[in-house]
Design an enzyme around this catalytic site. Structure first.
Site, PDB file in Angstrom:
ATOM      1  N   ARG A  96       0.265  10.366  -0.237  1.00 29.69           N
ATOM      2  CA  ARG A  96       0.529  11.472   0.698  1.00 29.69           C
ATOM      3  C   ARG A  96       1.689  12.327   0.262  1.00 29.69           C
ATOM      4  O   ARG A  96       2.058  13.272   0.955  1.00 29.69           O
ATOM      5  CB  ARG A  96       0.856  10.916   2.092  1.00 29.69           C
ATOM      6  N   GLU A 155       0.845  -1.205   0.000  1.00 35.85           N
ATOM      7  CA  GLU A 155       0.000   0.000   0.000  1.00 35.85           C
ATOM      8  C   GLU A 155       0.871   1.242   0.000  1.00 35.85           C
ATOM      9  O   GLU A 155       1.478   1.602   1.013  1.00 35.85           O
ATOM     10  CB  GLU A 155      -0.914  -0.010   1.238  1.00 35.85           C
ATOM     11  N   LYS A 171     -11.101  -1.906   6.418  1.00 34.21           N
ATOM     12  CA  LYS A 171      -9.980  -1.452   7.250  1.00 34.21           C
ATOM     13  C   LYS A 171     -10.573  -0.808   8.501  1.00 34.21           C
ATOM     14  O   LYS A 171     -11.477   0.029   8.401  1.00 34.21           O
ATOM     15  CB  LYS A 171      -9.155  -0.455   6.445  1.00 34.21           C
TER      16      LYS A 171
END
Ligand code: 3PG
Length: 215
Positions: free
Chosen positions: A51, A47, A135
């Protein structure tokens, strides 16, 4: 690792290994050696969080040059993020929260989605749209393993990937739960290991993570 996007699901992402590494990359040159280091340690579902300005280029490089890995995008918050992630070659998306628009966008782009949830109502909203591999974020701050135990009753058909505050020291507590398929965590890819090009350290962290016991 070849995946068939018509059948590849969030459960496949969550079941591949006990830990999904949450990765923050600031330098495209780090992407490929880092991905190879994780794969060498037995971690293939990666993952890469959206960002940093370099995140999409990093996803692209891993998708192109590390076929043994399956690269996904993290911190996917909007339909535009989903489109950009899919365009870069991501096969799955992880989001901190959930909206129906995001669910629809990921489906439209063929991205398996792990939607983030922290409350019963959010689980119900995701389930209503057909998502049952979720999640739990931020896991520690939102009630930790006690919360997951409480959800096992009413949401016995949901599988979780708790993320946020999980470390080697507390991962086992989460992985012992029947409704936890894997955990997410940033500890596999320390910023200083990236800065030093210490790929052996990343492989060692991945190997230890891939050997954690699951329920
Ligand atoms: C994050 O938001 O960065 C992820 O939840 C990872 O959290 P962690 O750094 O506590 O593993």
């Amino acid at each position: 690792m070849a995946v068939d996007s018509t059948t590849f699901t969030a459960r496949d992402v969550m079941r591949d290994a006990p830990v999904i590494p949450v990765i923050v990359l600031h330098d495209v040159a780090h992407a490929v050696p880092m991905a190879r280091a994780l794969v060498a340690g037995g971690i293939r579902m990666l993952e890469v969080t959206l960002r940093t300005p370099q995140a999409l280029a990093c996803i692209e490089a891993i998708a192109r040059e590390v076929p043994e890995a399956v690269v996904g995008a993290g911190t996917v918050r909007s339909s535009a993020d989903a489109a950009a992630a899919a365009g870069a070659g991501a096969r799955f998306a992880v989001s901190p929260g959930y909206t129906s628009a995001l669910g629809e966008a990921c489906r439209g782009h063929g991205l398996a989605l792990l939607p983030g949830v922290a409350t019963a109502s959010e689980i119900m909203a995701a389930q209503a749209d057909g998502f049952d591999a979720l999640k739990f974020f931020p896991a520690l701050q939102s009630g930790g393993s006690a919360m997951l135990k409480a959800w096992a009753g009413p949401f016995g058909d949901v599988l979780f990937c708790p993320t946020g505050g999980i470390q080697p020291s507390n991962a086992a507590e989460f992985l012992a739960l029947a409704n936890v398929a894997c955990v997410g965590g940033s500890w596999l890819v320390p910023a200083e290991a990236l800065a030093q090009g210490d790929w052996a350290r990343i492989t060692a962290l991945a190997r230890a993570a891939s050997q954690l016991q699951r329920a």
